[in-house]
Design a protein around this motif. Sequence first.
Motif, PDB file in Angstrom:
ATOM      1  N   GLU A   1     -33.792 -15.713   6.615  1.00 52.09           N
ATOM      2  CA  GLU A   1     -33.721 -14.266   6.875  1.00 52.09           C
ATOM      3  C   GLU A   1     -33.188 -13.479   5.679  1.00 52.09           C
TER       4      GLU A   1
ATOM      5  N   CYS B   1     -33.875  -9.655   5.580  1.00 51.45           N
ATOM      6  CA  CYS B   1     -33.083  -8.990   6.615  1.00 51.45           C
ATOM      7  C   CYS B   1     -31.607  -8.940   6.221  1.00 51.45           C
TER       8      CYS B   1
ATOM      9  N   ARG C   1     -38.975  -6.737   7.515  1.00 51.84           N
ATOM     10  CA  ARG C   1     -38.834  -8.125   7.945  1.00 51.84           C
ATOM     11  C   ARG C   1     -39.348  -8.323   9.357  1.00 51.84           C
ATOM     12  N   TYR C   2     -39.004  -7.402  10.260  1.00 49.21           N
ATOM     13  CA  TYR C   2     -39.431  -7.570  11.648  1.00 49.21           C
ATOM     14  C   TYR C   2     -40.883  -7.174  11.853  1.00 49.21           C
TER      15      TYR C   2
ATOM     16  N   ARG D   1     -43.195 -10.157  11.232  1.00 54.71           N
ATOM     17  CA  ARG D   1     -43.209 -11.198  12.261  1.00 54.71           C
ATOM     18  C   ARG D   1     -44.357 -11.016  13.234  1.00 54.71           C
TER      19      ARG D   1
END
Length: 154
Positions: free
Chosen positions: A87, A90, A149-150, A153
């Motif tokens: 991560e 993030c 980052r999200y 996904r």
Amino acid sequence: MSRCTAGGMIAGLFAADQVIKRHIEENYDEKREEKTRIPHVILRKFYNRGMIFSSFEKVEDLPLKASVVGLVAIALADLKVFLQKGEKICKIGLILTTAGALSNTYDRIMKGAVVDYIGYDGKCKFLKRLTANLADLYVVLGALLVALRYARRK
């Protein structure tokens, strides 16, 4: 990235913004504007007693309460993410966001207002009215990194 490294980065970013704020407070009055080497970027002193775009400045204690709640929420997100492996994007985003939120919340507690100093001197009237600081830029960039980052996904 270790929690120690993250803590050091947060402290360094916080310190950088606070050093500039102190310099601006000690050397600028609220009428002084100074050009920088960056086109259309100027330095000036502005005390933001409200929130973003000076909103809610007349609502007693709301900016401080919102800053503290936001800082706690970011700290909780930090705990969750920094306990995980990986991560990296993030984590960098959260480091930036935490440093910015911490610096601006510190200003609200210690001075009753956030010291803003980065202005725009160009043709756009809306942008000319805005003044920000490094902490604001940290928060925006950090939030973008976390969102990126999200978004990746899905």
